[in-house]
Every structure is written in C-alpha cells, then in structure tokens.
Design a protein around this motif. Structure first.
Motif, PDB file in Angstrom:
ATOM      1  N   PRO A  48     -12.171   0.755  -9.048  1.00 41.55           N
ATOM      2  CA  PRO A  48     -12.947  -0.455  -8.729  1.00 41.55           C
ATOM      3  C   PRO A  48     -14.325  -0.479  -9.402  1.00 41.55           C
ATOM      4  N   LEU A  49     -14.922   0.703  -9.575  1.00 36.78           N
ATOM      5  CA  LEU A  49     -16.229   0.775 -10.226  1.00 36.78           C
ATOM      6  C   LEU A  49     -16.119   0.541 -11.731  1.00 36.78           C
ATOM      7  N   MET A  50     -15.126   1.159 -12.338  1.00 34.98           N
ATOM      8  CA  MET A  50     -14.975   1.056 -13.795  1.00 34.98           C
ATOM      9  C   MET A  50     -14.553  -0.342 -14.232  1.00 34.98           C
ATOM     10  N   GLU A  51     -13.832  -1.053 -13.365  1.00 37.78           N
ATOM     11  CA  GLU A  51     -13.374  -2.399 -13.724  1.00 37.78           C
ATOM     12  C   GLU A  51     -14.534  -3.390 -13.826  1.00 37.78           C
ATOM     13  N   LYS A  52     -15.664  -3.067 -13.219  1.00 38.77           N
ATOM     14  CA  LYS A  52     -16.825  -3.954 -13.271  1.00 38.77           C
ATOM     15  C   LYS A  52     -17.622  -3.803 -14.563  1.00 38.77           C
ATOM     16  N   ILE A  53     -17.277  -2.826 -15.369  1.00 34.40           N
ATOM     17  CA  ILE A  53     -18.037  -2.551 -16.598  1.00 34.40           C
ATOM     18  C   ILE A  53     -17.523  -3.419 -17.739  1.00 34.40           C
ATOM     19  N   ASP A  54     -18.442  -4.101 -18.392  1.00 39.16           N
ATOM     20  CA  ASP A  54     -18.134  -4.889 -19.581  1.00 39.16           C
ATOM     21  C   ASP A  54     -18.181  -3.940 -20.781  1.00 39.16           C
ATOM     22  N   THR A  55     -17.013  -3.580 -21.279  1.00 39.33           N
ATOM     23  CA  THR A  55     -16.928  -2.581 -22.353  1.00 39.33           C
ATOM     24  C   THR A  55     -17.664  -3.030 -23.616  1.00 39.33           C
ATOM     25  N   VAL A  56     -17.484  -4.307 -23.968  1.00 39.16           N
ATOM     26  CA  VAL A  56     -18.143  -4.821 -25.178  1.00 39.16           C
ATOM     27  C   VAL A  56     -19.664  -4.759 -25.021  1.00 39.16           C
ATOM     28  N   HIS A  57     -20.146  -5.137 -23.837  1.00 39.87           N
ATOM     29  CA  HIS A  57     -21.583  -5.096 -23.565  1.00 39.87           C
ATOM     30  C   HIS A  57     -22.095  -3.658 -23.611  1.00 39.87           C
ATOM     31  N   TYR A  58     -21.318  -2.742 -23.056  1.00 39.89           N
ATOM     32  CA  TYR A  58     -21.705  -1.333 -23.056  1.00 39.89           C
ATOM     33  C   TYR A  58     -21.825  -0.796 -24.482  1.00 39.89           C
ATOM     34  N   MET A  59     -20.841  -1.101 -25.318  1.00 33.70           N
ATOM     35  CA  MET A  59     -20.867  -0.620 -26.699  1.00 33.70           C
ATOM     36  C   MET A  59     -22.036  -1.238 -27.469  1.00 33.70           C
ATOM     37  N   SER A  60     -22.340  -2.497 -27.148  1.00 35.45           N
ATOM     38  CA  SER A  60     -23.466  -3.160 -27.810  1.00 35.45           C
ATOM     39  C   SER A  60     -24.774  -2.465 -27.456  1.00 35.45           C
ATOM     40  N   LEU A  61     -24.943  -2.123 -26.179  1.00 43.02           N
ATOM     41  CA  LEU A  61     -26.156  -1.419 -25.758  1.00 43.02           C
ATOM     42  C   LEU A  61     -26.234  -0.035 -26.390  1.00 43.02           C
ATOM     43  N   SER A  62     -25.110   0.637 -26.497  1.00 39.01           N
ATOM     44  CA  SER A  62     -25.087   1.971 -27.109  1.00 39.01           C
ATOM     45  C   SER A  62     -25.557   1.912 -28.552  1.00 39.01           C
ATOM     46  N   ARG A  63     -25.095   0.897 -29.274  1.00 40.05           N
ATOM     47  CA  ARG A  63     -25.517   0.736 -30.670  1.00 40.05           C
ATOM     48  C   ARG A  63     -26.999   0.385 -30.758  1.00 40.05           C
ATOM     49  N   THR A  64     -27.466  -0.457 -29.831  1.00 36.67           N
ATOM     50  CA  THR A  64     -28.871  -0.857 -29.826  1.00 36.67           C
ATOM     51  C   THR A  64     -29.782   0.347 -29.590  1.00 36.67           C
ATOM     52  N   LEU A  65     -29.375   1.210 -28.660  1.00 36.08           N
ATOM     53  CA  LEU A  65     -30.166   2.404 -28.376  1.00 36.08           C
ATOM     54  C   LEU A  65     -30.248   3.333 -29.578  1.00 36.08           C
TER      55      LEU A  65
END
Length: 336
Positions: free
Chosen positions: A236-253
């Motif tokens: 239930p916790l992992m399903e709330k994560i936007d994978t595309v958004h997460y990868m975008s933030l990782s690249r930004t960092l």
C-alpha cells in the motif's frame, strides 16, 4: 621684496604639509589600516561604471584588496531578494559576468568576495568554469554565508577563505511546488523511498529471525512466507509512489552533485571528488544546514583557511552598508 623670501616660506609650508602626510601614513600603518585614495570606487556590473560606491564601501574594499595586492578583486554580494535583478546566482548574473569577461586577464588569478544565499546551480557552475578557464584559478573569501549554489561556486576555487561565522550549505536541489506554494528539497522524497526500502529490508531480517525462533523452523523454510508478509505490508505504501516523478527528482539531485564532482576533480582526483560531492548532497537533513570550516574539513575539503580577523572586521562593516546599494554589490572593483 625679495621673491626668494616668499619661496622660502612656501617651501617651509610644503615641508610641514609633507611631514603631516607622512605622519598620517605612519599612524595608519601602525594601526593596521590602509590609507584610502580620494579616488572614487566602482564595481563594473552593479552599481555600475557610472555610479560611484559609497566612500565607506570603497574604503573597506580597498582594505580587502590590499591583503591581496597582486590579485584583482571581484565582488558578489547578494541579498536574496527576488525583486532584485542580481538578488541571487541566476542566469542574469552569469550573463553580466560573461559580458564582462574582458576584465578577466588570461592566466591572472583573482580573489572573489562572496556573500550569497545561492540560486541556480548551472549559473554558479558556469561562473566558476569561466573564471578558471580564463584566469587559471581563483581564491574565494566567504565572510558570512555562501549557501546552496554559492557553495558550488566556492568548490571551484583553489582556496576557500572562511570567516569565523561563515558557512557553506548542502547541495540538495530545491523544488518549487506551485500547487502548495512552497519550496522543498528534492532529497525529501528520494530519501523517503530509500527509507522505505531500508525499512523493508530490516523487516525481512527481523521477521525471519523472530518466526524462526517462535515456530522452531529453519530460516530457509519460513523465508518465502516472510517475503509475502513484508510485501503485503509494503505494497500500500509503494503504490502511492509516482515512479516517473521519483526518477525525475533523482536526476535533478544529480545535477549539483555532478557539477561539484567536476569542479573538485582536478584538486582531489576521481575518488575523493566523488565522495565529497555526494556528501554535500546526501549527508544533511535540511537545506539550511550549517557547514562551517570544521564541518567542511570533516567532509574532506583540504583548501579551507581562516579569514584574518582584520579582514573580518572590514567585511562585517561592509555588510552593514550594502543597503545603500539595494543589498547587492557585483563586479570587478577598481578606483578612478
């Protein structure tokens, strides 16, 4: 009347005046201060070539310049005001410095006085690279704060000269959320997912050990059931994560980290440059964390020195006067 008599009086008066000037210079030298020329001081970008600096601002900058007589003095002092064209390290500042690059001489290092809340990482990287490509290197004086992108700029310097109250800051990229009207660190979400992964791994280990003891069965037998149990808990916790958004933030960092790595590479080599750059991004709980001289040395920076106390006094007084220049002083300092 004999004209030689008047000439004699004038010479005597001139000698008296000369003696007074020499006395003033000696007294100023004994007091550890510089005698400031009556010429006007300017910064070529802001306030600009047509607006002289306040006399006191000029005096303090002359005293700072006299500490490094062989190095041209450049200044980036910013107030962080969004309404100010030069309020932070932005594309506006980069373009102005680029258009003033004829003031930078090939192979002649400079000393840069910097007080800044930060800004755009790309602009800071461009400024550091421009100075190094033309001048070969530069020293940076940080009497107070040089946060965020200003820290990135400092990492490009050959020497970082920090005041007693000075601090750098983490390089985690800040994200503006227009919906919630707030700014937050991109590291918040990325580290939240990393935290969930650590939690899941710890749950697998602790649950396997606990069930093995309670049920008195071998770990390899109960392990599949443990995996199913942890997956059910985490799903239930992992399903709330936007994978595309997460990868975008990782690249930004990674933007600031990669820029820092490249600025550090020549001085520290591949391994240590990567370690230092990563620590500046990942080691701190929030964006405003204070990285002082001791903390910076603990990260691995070897080129930090302490600002002499006499210069600290000049810099402190200079900051109090920047309101007359709308909080900003930008460009190469010179007298005319």
């Amino acid at each position: 009347p004999n004209p030689l008599d008047n000439m004699s009086d004038e010479l005597q008066n001139g000698d008296a005046l000369g003696d007074a000037i020499i006395k003033e210079i000696n007294e100023a030298s004994t007091a550890g201060t510089a005698v400031v020329s009556k010429r006007l001081g300017f910064l070529n970008i802001y306030p600009g070539d047509t607006k002289p600096l306040d006399d006191k601002v000029t005096e303090y900058l002359v005293n700072i310049q006299n500490e490094y007589p062989s190095l041209p003095l450049w200044v980036i002092m910013q107030d962080g005001d969004d309404d100010n064209f030069y309020g932070d390290l932005s594309i506006n500042l980069w373009k102005s410095i680029y258009n003033s690059k004829h003031f930078l001489k090939k192979g002649e290092p400079i000393v840069l006085l910097c007080v800044s809340p930060g800004g755009d990482a790309e602009s800071a990287y461009r400024i550091a690279k421009l100075i190094r490509n033309i001048c070969g290197d530069f020293k940076i004086i940080i009497p107070h704060q040089a946060k965020s992108a200003a820290t990135l700029l400092a990492l490009g310097a050959s020497d970082i000269i920090m005041g007693r109250d000075a601090d750098l800051g983490p390089l985690d990229v800040q994200i503006r959320d227009s919906n919630e009207e707030r700014i937050y660190s991109g590291l918040d979400e990325v580290q939240s997912l990393d935290g969930l992964m650590d939690f899941a791994n710890n749950q697998i280990v602790s649950t396997t050990i606990y069930w093995s003891r309670v049920l008195r069965k071998k770990k390899q037998i109960i392990f599949p059931s443990v995996i199913d149990y942890v997956i059910g808990m985490m799903k239930p916790l992992m399903e709330k994560i936007d994978t595309v958004h997460y990868m975008s933030l990782s690249r930004t960092l990674r933007i600031a980290e990669e820029y820092a790595y490249r600025l550090l590479l020549d001085k520290y080599g591949h391994y240590h440059a990567r370690v230092i750059a990563t620590k500046f991004v990942e080691n701190y709980p929030y964006h405003g964390f204070i990285i002082d001289k001791t903390e910076g040395e603990g990260i691995g920076l070897k080129n930090i020195t302490e600002l002499p106390e006499r210069l600290q006094t000049f810099c402190d007084d200079l900051l109090l006067l920047t309101d007359d220049c709308k909080g900003c002083l930008i460009g190469k300092f010179y007298l005319k």
